[in-house]
Design a protein around this motif. Sequence first.
Motif, PDB file in Angstrom:
ATOM      1  N   ARG A 354      66.358 117.425 -13.087  1.00 18.23           N
ATOM      2  CA  ARG A 354      67.653 116.641 -12.293  1.00 18.23           C
ATOM      3  C   ARG A 354      67.739 116.405 -13.830  1.00 18.23           C
ATOM      4  NH1 ARG A 354      68.073 110.755  -9.691  1.00 18.23           N
ATOM      5  NH2 ARG A 354      70.005 111.793  -9.737  1.00 18.23           N
ATOM      6  N   ARG A 356      70.376 118.331 -15.469  1.00 20.70           N
ATOM      7  CA  ARG A 356      71.627 118.003 -15.208  1.00 20.70           C
ATOM      8  C   ARG A 356      72.193 117.258 -14.635  1.00 20.70           C
ATOM      9  NH1 ARG A 356      75.474 123.151 -15.164  1.00 20.70           N
ATOM     10  NH2 ARG A 356      73.359 124.231 -14.743  1.00 20.70           N
ATOM     11  N   ASP A 357      71.755 116.216 -13.380  1.00 23.56           N
ATOM     12  CA  ASP A 357      72.352 115.270 -13.334  1.00 23.56           C
ATOM     13  C   ASP A 357      72.360 114.243 -14.347  1.00 23.56           C
ATOM     14  OD1 ASP A 357      72.638 115.969 -10.337  1.00 23.56           O
ATOM     15  OD2 ASP A 357      70.412 115.724 -10.392  1.00 23.56           O
ATOM     16  N   GLN A 359      72.553 114.671 -17.877  1.00 23.49           N
ATOM     17  CA  GLN A 359      74.093 115.262 -18.687  1.00 23.49           C
ATOM     18  C   GLN A 359      74.952 114.486 -17.616  1.00 23.49           C
ATOM     19  OE1 GLN A 359      73.572 119.384 -17.680  1.00 23.49           O
ATOM     20  NE2 GLN A 359      72.707 119.644 -19.784  1.00 23.49           N
ATOM     21  N   ARG A 360      75.117 114.832 -17.158  1.00 23.15           N
ATOM     22  CA  ARG A 360      76.641 113.686 -15.574  1.00 23.15           C
ATOM     23  C   ARG A 360      76.446 112.676 -16.234  1.00 23.15           C
ATOM     24  NH1 ARG A 360      75.025 117.187 -11.284  1.00 23.15           N
ATOM     25  NH2 ARG A 360      75.834 119.338 -11.537  1.00 23.15           N
ATOM     26  N   TYR A 361      75.931 111.756 -15.943  1.00 22.26           N
ATOM     27  CA  TYR A 361      75.439 110.341 -16.436  1.00 22.26           C
ATOM     28  C   TYR A 361      75.636 109.934 -17.122  1.00 22.26           C
ATOM     29  CZ  TYR A 361      73.842 105.713 -15.600  1.00 22.26           C
ATOM     30  OH  TYR A 361      74.376 104.371 -15.745  1.00 22.26           O
ATOM     31  N   ASN A 418      64.757 107.042 -11.818  1.00 23.95           N
ATOM     32  CA  ASN A 418      65.550 107.723 -11.174  1.00 23.95           C
ATOM     33  C   ASN A 418      67.371 107.130 -10.021  1.00 23.95           C
ATOM     34  OD1 ASN A 418      64.988 110.854 -11.937  1.00 23.95           O
ATOM     35  ND2 ASN A 418      62.854 109.910 -10.752  1.00 23.95           N
ATOM     36  N   GLN A 421      73.486 108.736 -11.080  1.00 24.28           N
ATOM     37  CA  GLN A 421      74.185 110.106 -10.618  1.00 24.28           C
ATOM     38  C   GLN A 421      75.081 110.992 -11.018  1.00 24.28           C
ATOM     39  OE1 GLN A 421      73.570 110.325  -7.566  1.00 24.28           O
ATOM     40  NE2 GLN A 421      71.929 109.001  -6.987  1.00 24.28           N
TER      41      GLN A 421
END
Length: 421
Positions: A354, A356-357, A359-361, A418, A421
């Motif tokens: 996860r 990339r997830d 990173q977004r968060y 985890n 999002q």
Amino acid sequence: MLLAPVLFLGLPAWLLLSAIQAQPLVPGADGLGQEDLGRIRELLEQHDPRSLRDGETREMEISESDLNLLLNWAVPHAERQALRVQLGQGSVSLDYSFALPDNPLGQFLNLSAQLAQDGALLALERLGFGNSALPGWLLTPVIAVADHYLAWRSAEYRDALAAVKAITVQPRTLTIVYQWQSGLAQRLQSTGRELLLGTEDRQRIVAYYDEIARQSRSLGRGPVSLDRLLQPLFALALQRSVGNNDAAAENRAMLLALGMTASGKSIEHLVGPEAIEGRTHPGPFNLTLGGRGDLARHFSVSAAITAAGGSALADRMGVFKEVDDSRGGSGFSFADLLADRAGVSLAELALGDRARDLQRYMANRVQEADYMPGFNDLPEGLMALEFTARYEDLDSAAYALVNSEIERRLGSCGIYRNDFQ
């Protein structure tokens, strides 16, 4: 005519399959006790070559138990691999086990080697793959070709061989006579840097170093939360990942750059002096977690060590630092260990599926409570005698109780469940 190609191609495959077994040849190392960590420190100080003059000859004697202690403390990803060395009269036995991902063939890769005294040095007598083995005489031509090739291609290899003057093996004791060469040490550092970090990885680290330098100009000298730097770094990682589709590699480079900078070390050690020549360096800043600069450093350095060598190494380095402090520094701090574990946990997520997830968060709405739990009521500043009296050792039930509280607090952070999002 087909026999030779079949043997050439089939032998390596057969040996690899033979090495995969249900049980490990070397059981996983036990947890390190306080005395073990103290002994590691003594060994590192005793055998630190930086005090030697160039060209000085030194004899290093190390016991079998100390050798195994150092190897299993320093090996990266120690949760997956284990080493064992046994020293006899003129002989060395090496055993190695690596825990494999789930597969139908077996859980462990088991390898072994037997070396014997050959004049002033050692020679390979046997190479084992599980229950199968190749004799040394069969490997001698291969070793000779490899030795000739390396000596031809690598000046560092030639100089390293020349630096080792003699190796003597006795029951439970290894003695090495070597000649210290500062130039060789620098060249080996450069070669090791190139082997461990490819050109793209070094370029990535420099990109994040530049971003840290840019952000440092707006952070100022006053205390600021680590959020203020993590957010733009993860935003850059997210942006760069779109082009190369390797979020984990970007995160790894970012954590290495952050950890080196937070610890006050130059990234020159990772990328080489030429890579940062003429660049703007980060200005002084005071990053904090929970208002404390030491916790931000613990977090960042542990995340970097995890990115470089795995979570087990980072955990051991964190405990090593705290036990060392309890012997006369600032004292053993469970709050520092909490920051260490938080850094390890974030790095594991950053390098996992996860990436990339995360990173977004982290690029959008990160707050301290997302990745660093509160440290109130955790014991701090325990000197060695008090630590021993209250917690007995690193394997004691009392220590385990506080350790489980650390894990519970980490579990209260959403990203470590985890839950992001």
